[in-house]
Design a protein around this motif. Structure first.
Motif, PDB file in Angstrom:
ATOM      1  N   ILE A 159       0.866  -1.187   0.000  1.00  0.00           N
ATOM      2  CA  ILE A 159       0.000   0.000   0.000  1.00  0.00           C
ATOM      3  C   ILE A 159       0.896   1.229   0.000  1.00  0.00           C
ATOM      4  N   GLU A 209      -7.024   7.295   3.673  1.00  0.00           N
ATOM      5  CA  GLU A 209      -7.551   6.093   3.003  1.00  0.00           C
ATOM      6  C   GLU A 209      -6.551   4.952   3.073  1.00  0.00           C
ATOM      7  N   ALA A 210      -5.262   5.268   2.911  1.00  0.00           N
ATOM      8  CA  ALA A 210      -4.234   4.224   2.971  1.00  0.00           C
ATOM      9  C   ALA A 210      -4.223   3.592   4.362  1.00  0.00           C
ATOM     10  N   LEU A 226      -6.225   4.088  -5.565  1.00  0.00           N
ATOM     11  CA  LEU A 226      -7.356   4.479  -4.710  1.00  0.00           C
ATOM     12  C   LEU A 226      -7.397   6.015  -4.701  1.00  0.00           C
ATOM     13  N   ARG A 227      -8.354   6.566  -5.415  1.00  0.00           N
ATOM     14  CA  ARG A 227      -8.463   8.032  -5.537  1.00  0.00           C
ATOM     15  C   ARG A 227      -9.813   8.501  -5.064  1.00  0.00           C
ATOM     16  N   ARG A 228      -9.790   9.242  -3.957  1.00  0.00           N
ATOM     17  CA  ARG A 228     -11.054   9.796  -3.471  1.00  0.00           C
ATOM     18  C   ARG A 228     -11.615  10.773  -4.512  1.00  0.00           C
ATOM     19  N   ALA A 268     -11.305  -0.735  -2.930  1.00  0.00           N
ATOM     20  CA  ALA A 268      -9.964  -1.349  -2.927  1.00  0.00           C
ATOM     21  C   ALA A 268     -10.038  -2.777  -2.391  1.00  0.00           C
ATOM     22  N   VAL A 273      -1.600  -1.306  -4.144  1.00  0.00           N
ATOM     23  CA  VAL A 273      -2.668  -0.308  -4.077  1.00  0.00           C
ATOM     24  C   VAL A 273      -1.986   1.037  -3.876  1.00  0.00           C
ATOM     25  N   THR A 319      -8.802   2.510 -11.323  1.00  0.00           N
ATOM     26  CA  THR A 319      -8.986   3.292 -10.100  1.00  0.00           C
ATOM     27  C   THR A 319     -10.192   2.777  -9.327  1.00  0.00           C
ATOM     28  N   VAL A 362     -12.164   2.825   0.139  1.00  0.00           N
ATOM     29  CA  VAL A 362     -11.584   1.611   0.745  1.00  0.00           C
ATOM     30  C   VAL A 362     -12.389   0.354   0.375  1.00  0.00           C
ATOM     31  N   ALA A 400      -2.440   4.288  -2.807  1.00  0.00           N
ATOM     32  CA  ALA A 400      -3.397   5.120  -2.062  1.00  0.00           C
ATOM     33  C   ALA A 400      -2.730   6.431  -1.669  1.00  0.00           C
ATOM     34  N   LEU A 450      -7.328   1.434   4.796  1.00  0.00           N
ATOM     35  CA  LEU A 450      -7.203   0.172   4.059  1.00  0.00           C
ATOM     36  C   LEU A 450      -6.311  -0.798   4.832  1.00  0.00           C
TER      37      LEU A 450
END
Ligand code: NAP
Length: 246
Positions: A6, A12-13, A98-100, A238, A70, A231, A235, A72, A16
């Motif tokens: 990660i 977010e990371a 992982l993109r908000r 992912a 991932v 993408t 979470v 993130a 996760l």
């Protein structure tokens, strides 16, 4: 046992890594750049510091038999994302970003969209004389030549670069509330806000506060993602992607 890298530095990371902590059959290593002095650490294994570009990252992935990545990282950590995409391809390892979601301009807001910090600094004197810079300490240098605009600079750690000549520094870390952001901007008589389009809830309150105060907001757009990268927005997305690898 799948080994997942990660690439972190975001909430977010961390979330996760928390969700995967203790899941049987999954091994996780979180990676941090090491920029923040006292980072909020995720659970489980953590490594810190750059990999040494694409070559270093490729070696690292192969040496540790990483099965999936991932990314993130923050939406503005473009170099890391570019390197990760290239290294993943070279190693034949699946990768997801992982993109908000981006913040969206509401009907009552006044956004001036720009491509980067330099463009934000260039447009600022035409918009106000007391700016609130919430662009992270690494971006401050682009505003160092601004002598007609007073700046309230907020960052987690001290900027190590040249600063605008008329500035006040505020070290703090979110989350923030709309009430506090509104009071802060009022107290400092801020008349223009500068932000990256980071997205997420932790630091979104400033946008609503600016809207309430009728302030223009200079919004720095996200750098584009490398073409072809998958993408997910959150979470759970992912986790579903990781489950789909089995
Ligand atoms: P960047 O410009 O994309 O990356 C520059 C270099 O820093 C990368 O080439 C890599 O060095 C190293 N690096 C970056 N993220 C790393 C990670 N997660 N693990 C190990 N090495 C990493 O990144 P940045 O904008 O400086 O951001 C640095 C970190 O802060 C990122 O992890 C990001 O998630 C977090 N962050 C950034 C922002 C922002 O606005 N940019 C905001 C909040 C948090 P090597 O080439 O040596 O591998």
């Amino acid at each position: 046992m799948p080994r997942i890298l990660i690439l972190g530095g975001t909430g977010e990371a961390r979330a996760l890594a928390e969700a995967l902590d203790g899941v049987p059959g999954v091994e996780v290593v979180s990676s941090l750049a090491g920029r923040v002095r006292q980072p909020a650490l995720p659970p489980g294994r953590v490594r810190t510091g750059g990999f040494g570009g694409v070559d270093g990252l490729t070696r690292w992935i192969r040496d540790r038999s990483i099965d999936a990545i991932v990314d993130a990282t923050h939406p503005f950590a473009a170099a890391m994302t570019r390197n990760a995409a290239t290294a993943a391809e070279l190693c034949g390892v699946p990768i997801v970003v992982l993109r908000r979601p981006e913040w969206q301009e509401s009907e009552r807001a006044t956004w001036i969209r720009v491509a980067d910090n330099e463009s934000a600094a260039a447009v600022l004197p035409s918009l106000g004389s007391r700016a609130f810079l919430t662009i992270g300490r690494q971006g401050v240098v682009a505003f160092a030549g601004l002598d007609t605009v007073w700046c309230l600079i907020r960052s987690i750690d001290l900027p190590k670069c040249a600063m605008p000549p008329r500035a006040e520094l505020m070290l703090s870390r979110g989350p923030y509330t709309v009430a506090d952001e509104t009071a802060l901007m009022r107290r400092h008589r801020v008349d223009v806000l500068v932000t990256k389009n980071s997205g997420g809830e932790q630091t979104a309150a400033k946008l609503e506060a600016a809207e309430r105060l009728n302030l223009p907001v200079v919004v720095i757009e996200r750098p584009p993602l490398p073409i072809g990268l998958s993408t997910v927005a959150d979470v759970p997305g992912a986790l579903a992607w990781i489950a789909s690898l089995a």
